[in-house]
Design a protein around this motif. Sequence first.
Motif, PDB file in Angstrom:
ATOM      1  N   VAL A   1     -41.185 -34.030 -20.960  1.00 27.52           N
ATOM      2  CA  VAL A   1     -42.737 -35.355 -21.659  1.00 27.52           C
ATOM      3  C   VAL A   1     -43.477 -34.550 -22.418  1.00 27.52           C
ATOM      4  CG1 VAL A   1     -44.060 -35.368 -20.146  1.00 27.52           C
ATOM      5  CG2 VAL A   1     -41.576 -35.164 -18.273  1.00 27.52           C
ATOM      6  N   ILE A   2     -44.629 -33.091 -22.457  1.00 22.31           N
ATOM      7  CA  ILE A   2     -44.991 -32.952 -23.286  1.00 22.31           C
ATOM      8  C   ILE A   2     -44.874 -33.045 -24.956  1.00 22.31           C
ATOM      9  CG2 ILE A   2     -46.682 -31.274 -23.985  1.00 22.31           C
ATOM     10  CD1 ILE A   2     -46.898 -30.629 -21.155  1.00 22.31           C
ATOM     11  N   THR A   3     -43.528 -32.184 -25.339  1.00 21.55           N
ATOM     12  CA  THR A   3     -43.138 -32.782 -26.997  1.00 21.55           C
ATOM     13  C   THR A   3     -42.708 -33.671 -27.089  1.00 21.55           C
ATOM     14  OG1 THR A   3     -41.504 -30.932 -26.437  1.00 21.55           O
ATOM     15  CG2 THR A   3     -43.453 -29.923 -26.702  1.00 21.55           C
ATOM     16  N   GLY A   4     -41.240 -33.830 -25.721  1.00 27.41           N
ATOM     17  CA  GLY A   4     -40.106 -34.993 -26.347  1.00 27.41           C
ATOM     18  C   GLY A   4     -40.973 -36.112 -26.269  1.00 27.41           C
ATOM     19  N   LEU A   5     -41.254 -35.823 -25.476  1.00 30.55           N
ATOM     20  CA  LEU A   5     -42.423 -38.090 -24.817  1.00 30.55           C
ATOM     21  C   LEU A   5     -43.603 -37.777 -25.640  1.00 30.55           C
ATOM     22  CD1 LEU A   5     -40.870 -38.508 -21.537  1.00 30.55           C
ATOM     23  CD2 LEU A   5     -40.131 -39.224 -23.791  1.00 30.55           C
ATOM     24  N   ILE A   6     -44.208 -37.575 -25.470  1.00 32.83           N
ATOM     25  CA  ILE A   6     -45.435 -36.990 -25.774  1.00 32.83           C
ATOM     26  C   ILE A   6     -45.967 -36.995 -27.038  1.00 32.83           C
ATOM     27  CG2 ILE A   6     -47.810 -36.813 -25.418  1.00 32.83           C
ATOM     28  CD1 ILE A   6     -47.480 -36.389 -22.067  1.00 32.83           C
ATOM     29  N   MET A   7     -45.240 -35.782 -27.348  1.00 29.84           N
ATOM     30  CA  MET A   7     -46.307 -35.219 -28.511  1.00 29.84           C
ATOM     31  C   MET A   7     -45.247 -36.398 -29.942  1.00 29.84           C
ATOM     32  SD  MET A   7     -46.740 -30.976 -27.867  1.00 29.84           S
ATOM     33  CE  MET A   7     -47.625 -31.258 -29.395  1.00 29.84           C
ATOM     34  N   ASN A   8     -44.333 -35.782 -29.814  1.00 31.98           N
ATOM     35  CA  ASN A   8     -42.477 -36.323 -30.403  1.00 31.98           C
ATOM     36  C   ASN A   8     -43.114 -37.997 -30.877  1.00 31.98           C
ATOM     37  OD1 ASN A   8     -42.084 -33.518 -31.914  1.00 31.98           O
ATOM     38  ND2 ASN A   8     -40.526 -34.249 -30.559  1.00 31.98           N
ATOM     39  N   THR A   9     -43.268 -38.345 -29.733  1.00 30.13           N
ATOM     40  CA  THR A   9     -43.367 -39.852 -29.574  1.00 30.13           C
ATOM     41  C   THR A   9     -45.035 -40.411 -30.888  1.00 30.13           C
ATOM     42  OG1 THR A   9     -42.199 -40.434 -27.776  1.00 30.13           O
ATOM     43  CG2 THR A   9     -44.124 -41.961 -28.357  1.00 30.13           C
TER      44      THR A   9
ATOM     45  N   ALA B   1     -36.540 -46.681 -26.143  1.00 31.81           N
ATOM     46  CA  ALA B   1     -35.636 -46.777 -25.203  1.00 31.81           C
ATOM     47  C   ALA B   1     -34.918 -46.031 -25.497  1.00 31.81           C
ATOM     48  CB  ALA B   1     -35.222 -47.769 -25.366  1.00 31.81           C
ATOM     49  N   SER B   2     -33.984 -45.147 -27.086  1.00 34.02           N
ATOM     50  CA  SER B   2     -33.342 -44.360 -27.283  1.00 34.02           C
ATOM     51  C   SER B   2     -33.899 -43.181 -26.314  1.00 34.02           C
ATOM     52  CB  SER B   2     -32.595 -44.715 -28.351  1.00 34.02           C
ATOM     53  OG  SER B   2     -33.393 -44.080 -28.627  1.00 34.02           O
ATOM     54  N   ARG B   3     -34.624 -42.467 -26.944  1.00 36.30           N
ATOM     55  CA  ARG B   3     -35.215 -41.442 -26.751  1.00 36.30           C
ATOM     56  C   ARG B   3     -36.139 -41.376 -25.603  1.00 36.30           C
ATOM     57  NH1 ARG B   3     -38.258 -38.723 -29.778  1.00 36.30           N
ATOM     58  NH2 ARG B   3     -40.325 -38.381 -28.501  1.00 36.30           N
ATOM     59  N   LEU B   4     -36.133 -42.145 -24.560  1.00 36.39           N
ATOM     60  CA  LEU B   4     -36.459 -42.315 -23.131  1.00 36.39           C
ATOM     61  C   LEU B   4     -35.240 -41.857 -22.682  1.00 36.39           C
ATOM     62  CD1 LEU B   4     -38.376 -44.899 -21.993  1.00 36.39           C
ATOM     63  CD2 LEU B   4     -39.057 -42.643 -21.641  1.00 36.39           C
ATOM     64  N   VAL B   5     -33.557 -42.461 -22.926  1.00 35.30           N
ATOM     65  CA  VAL B   5     -32.598 -42.294 -22.593  1.00 35.30           C
ATOM     66  C   VAL B   5     -32.348 -41.000 -22.304  1.00 35.30           C
ATOM     67  CG1 VAL B   5     -29.849 -42.861 -21.911  1.00 35.30           C
ATOM     68  CG2 VAL B   5     -31.589 -44.380 -22.365  1.00 35.30           C
ATOM     69  N   LYS B   6     -32.365 -40.392 -24.365  1.00 39.55           N
ATOM     70  CA  LYS B   6     -32.138 -38.879 -23.959  1.00 39.55           C
ATOM     71  C   LYS B   6     -32.721 -37.782 -23.729  1.00 39.55           C
ATOM     72  CE  LYS B   6     -33.006 -35.335 -27.585  1.00 39.55           C
ATOM     73  NZ  LYS B   6     -33.750 -34.636 -27.323  1.00 39.55           N
ATOM     74  N   CYS B   7     -34.188 -38.311 -23.355  1.00 39.78           N
ATOM     75  CA  CYS B   7     -35.116 -37.073 -21.937  1.00 39.78           C
ATOM     76  C   CYS B   7     -34.657 -37.379 -20.992  1.00 39.78           C
ATOM     77  CB  CYS B   7     -36.476 -37.384 -22.251  1.00 39.78           C
ATOM     78  SG  CYS B   7     -37.028 -37.483 -23.856  1.00 39.78           S
ATOM     79  N   THR B   8     -34.216 -38.631 -20.500  1.00 40.65           N
ATOM     80  CA  THR B   8     -33.329 -38.864 -19.042  1.00 40.65           C
ATOM     81  C   THR B   8     -32.310 -37.339 -18.848  1.00 40.65           C
ATOM     82  OG1 THR B   8     -34.425 -40.661 -18.623  1.00 40.65           O
ATOM     83  CG2 THR B   8     -32.375 -40.143 -17.102  1.00 40.65           C
ATOM     84  N   VAL B   9     -31.110 -37.711 -19.679  1.00 43.85           N
ATOM     85  CA  VAL B   9     -29.736 -37.339 -20.050  1.00 43.85           C
ATOM     86  C   VAL B   9     -30.087 -36.139 -19.972  1.00 43.85           C
ATOM     87  CG1 VAL B   9     -27.656 -37.093 -21.346  1.00 43.85           C
ATOM     88  CG2 VAL B   9     -28.743 -39.745 -20.435  1.00 43.85           C
ATOM     89  N   PHE B  10     -30.882 -35.877 -20.517  1.00 43.70           N
ATOM     90  CA  PHE B  10     -31.223 -34.522 -21.258  1.00 43.70           C
ATOM     91  C   PHE B  10     -31.866 -33.119 -20.387  1.00 43.70           C
ATOM     92  CE2 PHE B  10     -28.488 -33.655 -24.567  1.00 43.70           C
ATOM     93  CZ  PHE B  10     -28.932 -32.459 -25.284  1.00 43.70           C
TER      94      PHE B  10
ATOM     95  N   VAL C   1     -34.384 -39.766 -32.822  1.00 38.47           N
ATOM     96  CA  VAL C   1     -33.140 -39.151 -31.718  1.00 38.47           C
ATOM     97  C   VAL C   1     -32.817 -38.151 -32.023  1.00 38.47           C
ATOM     98  CG1 VAL C   1     -32.085 -39.080 -29.670  1.00 38.47           C
ATOM     99  CG2 VAL C   1     -33.210 -40.862 -29.951  1.00 38.47           C
ATOM    100  N   ARG C   2     -33.125 -36.562 -31.683  1.00 35.41           N
ATOM    101  CA  ARG C   2     -32.057 -36.035 -32.300  1.00 35.41           C
ATOM    102  C   ARG C   2     -32.188 -35.240 -31.214  1.00 35.41           C
ATOM    103  NH1 ARG C   2     -34.821 -31.278 -35.668  1.00 35.41           N
ATOM    104  NH2 ARG C   2     -35.823 -30.504 -33.282  1.00 35.41           N
ATOM    105  N   ILE C   3     -30.089 -34.303 -30.825  1.00 36.33           N
ATOM    106  CA  ILE C   3     -29.421 -34.020 -29.627  1.00 36.33           C
ATOM    107  C   ILE C   3     -29.049 -32.886 -30.392  1.00 36.33           C
ATOM    108  CG2 ILE C   3     -28.018 -33.916 -28.237  1.00 36.33           C
ATOM    109  CD1 ILE C   3     -27.458 -37.104 -28.347  1.00 36.33           C
ATOM    110  N   SER C   4     -29.772 -31.769 -29.691  1.00 41.02           N
ATOM    111  CA  SER C   4     -29.335 -30.136 -30.233  1.00 41.02           C
ATOM    112  C   SER C   4     -29.525 -29.343 -29.137  1.00 41.02           C
ATOM    113  CB  SER C   4     -30.479 -29.702 -31.718  1.00 41.02           C
ATOM    114  OG  SER C   4     -31.375 -30.084 -30.771  1.00 41.02           O
ATOM    115  N   PHE C   5     -28.995 -28.110 -29.489  1.00 39.85           N
ATOM    116  CA  PHE C   5     -29.325 -27.451 -27.994  1.00 39.85           C
ATOM    117  C   PHE C   5     -30.825 -25.877 -28.698  1.00 39.85           C
ATOM    118  CE2 PHE C   5     -25.454 -29.372 -27.354  1.00 39.85           C
ATOM    119  CZ  PHE C   5     -24.804 -29.347 -26.292  1.00 39.85           C
TER     120      PHE C   5
END
Length: 173
Positions: free
Chosen positions: A111-119, A135-144, A32-36
């Motif tokens: 969805v396309i890059t964060g959840l599908i491609m990067n996974t 699981a942490s990636r799903l949480v990050k994507c939902t929050v972000f 997971v990477r959290i950035s802006f």
Amino acid sequence: MHDKTRNILFVGLFVALEIILTRFTSVETLTVRISFEFIAVALSAILFGPVTAGTAAAAADILGMIIFPKGPYFPGFTLSAFVSGILYGLILYKKRITLVRTFFSALAVIVITGLIMNTVWLFYLYGNAAYAGLASRLVKCTVFLPIQTVMIYFTWKYSGALISRTINQRQSF
């Protein structure tokens, strides 16, 4: 200054901004990477279109890895960056920027890059060990998703006119 030269200059500034936001103001783990950095990609997509934004995002990924490496380079993540710029551009370029539109642009990118491609890239690199971070990636994507939506919208709302005016400004000598 010639229009093409001005555009190249501003795209270069967005590339530099994306590198700074990715490499210096982010929190990163193995999965997971959290950035802006999405702000720079979205703004370049709004102003210059999908192809330019995708190219700028890919260039920022490559230059960031060359200048400030954080592990080995993997071209799949560069492809994800390119697709992110394309998606933002397809949804936001030459359109009225609304909360709904920014929501759908952020949703598409997440969805396309964060959840599908990067996974897929993480599974390719780490095999079944990538399940541990899913699981942490799903949480990050939902929050972000709401964070990206609001930040893109309000960044454009409060600075978009100034940025557009600066880019399109004609100087007479």
